[in-house]
Design a protein around this motif. Structure first.
Motif, PDB file in Angstrom:
ATOM      1  N   GLY A 264      44.418  40.509  33.695  1.00  0.00           N
ATOM      2  CA  GLY A 264      45.391  39.633  33.670  1.00  0.00           C
ATOM      3  C   GLY A 264      44.612  38.189  33.933  1.00  0.00           C
ATOM      4  N   VAL A 265      45.542  37.165  33.375  1.00  0.00           N
ATOM      5  CA  VAL A 265      45.159  35.844  33.464  1.00  0.00           C
ATOM      6  C   VAL A 265      46.728  34.874  33.845  1.00  0.00           C
ATOM      7  N   ASP A 277      40.327  39.952  38.351  1.00  0.00           N
ATOM      8  CA  ASP A 277      38.915  40.475  37.922  1.00  0.00           C
ATOM      9  C   ASP A 277      38.922  42.064  38.472  1.00  0.00           C
ATOM     10  N   ARG A 278      39.207  42.972  37.596  1.00  0.00           N
ATOM     11  CA  ARG A 278      39.705  44.173  37.714  1.00  0.00           C
ATOM     12  C   ARG A 278      38.796  45.145  38.796  1.00  0.00           C
ATOM     13  N   LEU A 279      37.629  45.291  38.031  1.00  0.00           N
ATOM     14  CA  LEU A 279      36.573  46.156  38.699  1.00  0.00           C
ATOM     15  C   LEU A 279      35.536  45.436  39.532  1.00  0.00           C
ATOM     16  N   ASN A 280      35.741  44.201  39.752  1.00  0.00           N
ATOM     17  CA  ASN A 280      35.168  43.634  41.040  1.00  0.00           C
ATOM     18  C   ASN A 280      36.172  43.389  42.352  1.00  0.00           C
ATOM     19  N   VAL A 282      38.698  41.675  42.821  1.00  0.00           N
ATOM     20  CA  VAL A 282      39.038  40.258  43.235  1.00  0.00           C
ATOM     21  C   VAL A 282      39.707  39.456  42.355  1.00  0.00           C
ATOM     22  N   VAL A 283      40.130  38.259  42.553  1.00  0.00           N
ATOM     23  CA  VAL A 283      41.143  37.327  41.961  1.00  0.00           C
ATOM     24  C   VAL A 283      39.994  36.087  42.046  1.00  0.00           C
ATOM     25  N   ARG A 284      39.770  35.530  40.673  1.00  0.00           N
ATOM     26  CA  ARG A 284      38.654  34.499  40.547  1.00  0.00           C
ATOM     27  C   ARG A 284      39.915  33.276  40.186  1.00  0.00           C
ATOM     28  N   ASN A 291      34.351  25.580  37.035  1.00  0.00           N
ATOM     29  CA  ASN A 291      33.815  26.031  37.933  1.00  0.00           C
ATOM     30  C   ASN A 291      34.535  27.394  38.124  1.00  0.00           C
ATOM     31  N   VAL A 292      33.763  28.379  38.372  1.00  0.00           N
ATOM     32  CA  VAL A 292      34.369  29.685  38.707  1.00  0.00           C
ATOM     33  C   VAL A 292      34.230  29.885  40.232  1.00  0.00           C
TER      34      VAL A 292
END
Length: 429
Positions: A264-265, A277-280, A282-284, A291-292
């Motif tokens: 999702g974004v 960031d599904r498989l990490n 986390v949310v980015r 910049n990320v």
């Protein structure tokens, strides 16, 4: 002449406030229970959407329903019987089959990506559920909406004129439903699974899942299989804005950053992009300078822990949505809950805050307001209601559209490199 205010209490509040991750709705049990937000239950929830009043809509996939979380925190079944099927009609008799996507337009129409029925449906404010595109047969067919074909459509979004964009997952394309003419077109992608930027009819995607649109009609795609975030401009040019293409977790400049199965974004009103960031786990955040950074969860750690940044833990985040432009909602598929990232207000470094004057014309205002002041070349505009909610955010605009705001009293805050101003405004309808 500048105005000086003493803000002892405000500064004490701001300096003690930190970014937090908390549970917004759901008790973590796989079930279908309405009620108070933290007592309610979901089952494999997917995309979430927020309307202009702050109501939240949830594609509750394995329950085969669409849920609504009201602004006062009550979860209800908005449409669907809970029985797997394909039935249009009033919301209490309508049936869905694994609905994955949900979005809402400015008129209150809630659009649903009915994944296993290969259709796109709409829930009208009256409660009527209608199929607006797809004949239910797997395929990649453009043309009249009633005979168009999709293949497991997933997340969706809607633009300012009411046209709907669909991440047509297993067709590896982005589709557009032109609502006024009831036509479906392939907006980007060849239909071949791959990774290629360029003109929309030459670009390739690999399991596109997430989709969001900004105020300038740019689309952002969570290209899950390619581990990148893509952008489609209004003139239909596809580019990669973040990600190396290799799975992993790395913050940094856009093309140095790494994602792992992004889904999702969401995009806020000043152009920051948030990614589930599904498989990490986390949310980015991709800021306006590309910049990320990681803004929620601990990379590689799955769980369900509320807390401050660095301590809070998320399960498999599949979706994100902006709530009142002041926090990010997260659809946590693994834990069957919705979590919330609440960001701290901008820091104030002094007890004596100097406010720069600016003009608001007209004031009281109706649909538009014009601003005049020495803001500089880059400045952010935030409008807050009497409850302190950030109800509108934009940047570098001297003419501000107020059409989506209700009648009432508001505060406008303008922040530039060498400018900080706050004024009151009255909106009359």
């Amino acid at each position: 002449m500048k105005k000086i205010f003493t803000l002892v209490l405000l500064c004490a509040y701001l300096t003690s406030f930190s970014q937090t991750l908390s549970t917004f709705a759901g008790n973590g049990i796989e079930s279908n229970q309405d009620g108070e937000a933290l007592d309610a239950s979901f089952f494999n929830l997917e995309q979430i959407a927020v309307d202009s009043d702050g109501n939240v809509y949830v594609a509750d996939a394995s329950n085969n329903v669409i849920r609504k979380i009201s602004v006062d925190g009550i979860v209800s079944t908005y449409a669907g019987t809970g029985i797997e099927g394909d039935v249009d009609g009033m919301s209490d008799v309508a049936q869905f089959n694994f609905p994955l996507g949900v979005t809402v337009d400015h008129l209150g129409n809630v659009y649903v990506s009915d994944n296993s029925n290969h259709k796109i449906k709409v829930i009208r404010p009256s409660g009527m559920v209608e199929t607006i595109a797809g004949d239910g047969v797997i395929g990649l067919v453009d043309g009249p909406a009633a005979t168009a074909r999709f293949f497991n459509p997933v997340y969706i979004c809607v633009d300012n004129v009411g046209d709907v964009y669909v991440a047509d997952n297993n067709n590896n394309v982005i589709r557009k439903i032109i609502v006024e003419t009831e036509m479906v077109i392939t907006y980007a992608g060849t239909g071949e699974q791959g990774y290629q930027d360029g003109e929309s009819d030459e670009a390739m995607f690999n399991i596109p899942r997430g989709i969001a649109i900004d105020g300038d009609s740019n689309l952002y795609i969570g290209d899950q299989g390619n581990n990148v975030i893509r952008k489609i401009t209004p003139d239909k040019i596809v580019t990669t804005i973040a990600g190396t293409g290799f799975p992993g977790h790395a913050d940094g400049e856009g093309f140095d950053a790494q994602f792992n199965g992004p889904k999702g974004v969401a995009v806020d009103s000043i152009g920051n992009i948030y990614v589930a960031d599904r498989l990490n786990f986390v949310v980015r955040k991709i800021d306006t300078l590309n910049n990320v950074t990681t803004v929620g969860g601990i990379p590689g750690v799955s769980g369900n822990v509320d807390g401050e940044l660095g301590d809070g833990v998320i399960g498999r985040a599949v979706s994100v949505a902006m709530l009142n432009n002041e926090c990010v909602l997260i659809g946590d598929w693994e834990n069957d809950i919705i979590k919330k990232i609440l960001f701290p207000p901008p820091p104030v470094s002094t007890f004596n805050l100097t406010l720069d004057p600016f003009l608001i014309m007209p004031n009281p205002a109706l649909d538009f307001v014009y601003l005049k002041g020495e803001f500089g070349s880059e400045f952010n505009i935030n409008i807050y209601d009497l409850n302190g909610r950030n109800v509108l955010a934009t940047k570098n605009q001297y003419e501000v559209n107020l059409q989506n705001l209700s009648k009432g009293f508001y505060t406008i805050q303008i922040v530039g490199d060498d400018f900080y101003g706050v004024e009151k405004i009255v909106i009359e309808k």
